[in-house]
Structures are given as structure tokens and as C-alpha cells.
Design a protein around this motif. Sequence first.
Motif, short mmCIF file in Angstrom:
data_model
loop_
_atom_site.label_atom_id
_atom_site.label_comp_id
_atom_site.label_asym_id
_atom_site.label_seq_id
_atom_site.Cartn_x
_atom_site.Cartn_y
_atom_site.Cartn_z
N LYS A 120 -41.65 82.91 -56.71
CA LYS A 120 -40.65 82.24 -55.88
C LYS A 120 -41.05 80.80 -55.55
CE LYS A 120 -39.09 86.49 -53.64
NZ LYS A 120 -40.22 87.39 -53.98
N GLU A 142 -35.99 90.45 -58.27
CA GLU A 142 -36.32 89.09 -57.85
C GLU A 142 -37.09 88.35 -58.94
OE1 GLU A 142 -38.14 89.38 -53.99
OE2 GLU A 142 -36.42 90.41 -53.14
N GLN A 283 -37.48 83.17 -49.22
CA GLN A 283 -37.28 84.15 -48.16
C GLN A 283 -36.83 85.52 -48.67
OE1 GLN A 283 -38.26 83.32 -45.08
NE2 GLN A 283 -38.82 81.38 -46.05
N ASN A 285 -37.01 89.11 -49.96
CA ASN A 285 -38.04 90.14 -49.74
C ASN A 285 -37.79 91.30 -50.68
OD1 ASN A 285 -39.39 88.90 -47.48
ND2 ASN A 285 -37.57 89.39 -46.28
N ARG A 286 -38.87 91.80 -51.23
CA ARG A 286 -38.75 92.96 -52.10
C ARG A 286 -38.43 94.20 -51.28
NH1 ARG A 286 -40.14 91.96 -57.16
NH2 ARG A 286 -41.41 90.11 -57.61
#
Length: 286
Positions: A120, A142, A283, A285-286
Amino acid sequence: MKELTRQALEISRRQDKFALRRVEGKRFFFFPRLRSLGLYHAFSSIDSNLLLKDRLDSPELAADWAGLLSLMPSHSAVYYPSQEHTNLVLPVDEEGLGEQNEGALGRKLPGIDGLCSSRKDFVLCSCFGDCAPILLFDPVNEVQANVHSGWRGTLHRIAEEGVESLRKTYRSDPQDIFAAVGPFIGRDDFEVSEDVAEAFAKAFPELEEAELVRPFPGKETEGKFLVDLGLVIVATLLQNGVPAEQILFCGRSTVSNPGDFHSFRRDKEAFGLMMVASQMDPQLNR
């Protein structure tokens, strides 16, 4: 007409919402739907010239590059491929890869035309003029890919390689992937010789009834044809499991929109280049 061909034809004739941001008077575009899912991204316009060759020390290039990256979140690294019209997509999850350029232009990775990553804090970039920029984003796992699809890459299914890279490297389910195709040379502008037309017709016979290849009006006796690259790209994404409702299509030709985009085909030796940058929301989140 088979359902997949019908869907590809419908999507490749669309103009999905393509919004505008300005940075110091220069225009940058993005897909609001993709941004809302968590992928920051920006396509530069004719207002900037991201042609890197012989311009790495140019103050104008540095300013244009800074404008593009200002639309990304805070990041630790920027990567872009050398873009040699291959169909190769490389996972990038380590810092310090590739060739470091002078200044703040990030790191170039040779011999490829696409990047994918789970980081990220990484920005992925690719240049485009008349070639198609493709963004892939899996908001479930993601992960993202940033792909340069020239006509050779399109012919050799680089969009498929992008999807496969996410699937094989990060275990993405293609049903979770969103794809966004930015501006590139349109179906009424991509004039080719007979050998290129035949190569596309042979590689994608299922698209014949959707007029993938058609004679160039007024140039039939010269052996000139038009090829619909967008139709191929969308069909390739569908064939590899990306849902039709998750494919976004800009639908604006670089050649026929001189007020908005650079075009090598239109501008010849005076051409400039655009770039698309993409970064996942830190920002998420998994």
C-alpha cells in the motif's frame, strides 16, 4: 452473437464516469467508482508531458511528475516499467528494485510492461499516449496491477497476464477484480496494414461478428484497416473472469481528443506522453 462478445461490445462502446481534478491548473482524470473502492489513481492529460526520454533533468518534467504524485497518498517508493511492448507483468513487493533515475522519478524496471503489488506504500506508474492504460484492483485481497497495453501487448493478451499475475501471486479471485481502461487510440482512429489486421482477426475469431477488424473507409484499395483494441481488451478481461459490471471503460480516444490528450499517431515527432499512477489506500484493512 455470443453473450461474451455481446457484453464486450456493449462495454467497449461506453463512456463510464471519468472525473476531473486540477493541480496548479493542470488536469488529471480518475474513475470515481474505482477511487471509492480504495484505489487512488490519476491519469495525466495534455496539460502535462511525462515523456521521460532525454528529459530526466527537465524542471518541467519534475513539476509535471510532482503534480501527478501529489494526488497519491504518502508513499515510500515509485515504480514504472520500461515498456517494451511485451505482455510481461512483474510483481513488485520489495524496496530497491530496478534502476534508480536521477531526481524524484522513482525506479524503472526493464523488460516489462506491467506491474502488480500488494504494497500500500508503493505507487505504480505507466506511460501512455495511444496505448491503453489498464488498472486492475482486487479490494478483497488488497492488491493492484498497473498495465501498459500497446497494440502488441493487446494482441498477446497482456490484460490476461495482469489478471493471472494477481491470481497466481496473490491468490486473487478474478470475480473480485475491478478493471479500469483509460483513454487510448479509438476504434475509428487505429489504422493498420493488412498484416496487423490479419493477426488480430486470427487471434480473436470470436470477435469477428462484432467488427473487430473492418476496412478503413476510403482506403480499402490501399489495404488499410481499422482494429478495435478496446473490444479486444474488454473481451480478454471477460474471458479471464472479470465480471462485466466491474469493468470501467473511459471510451475517449487520444487521437480524436486533442484538447485533452497527447497522441503519437496524431502529433508524430511533436508527441508528448501521459502517465497513470495508482496506489492503494493505506487505510485499507485486511
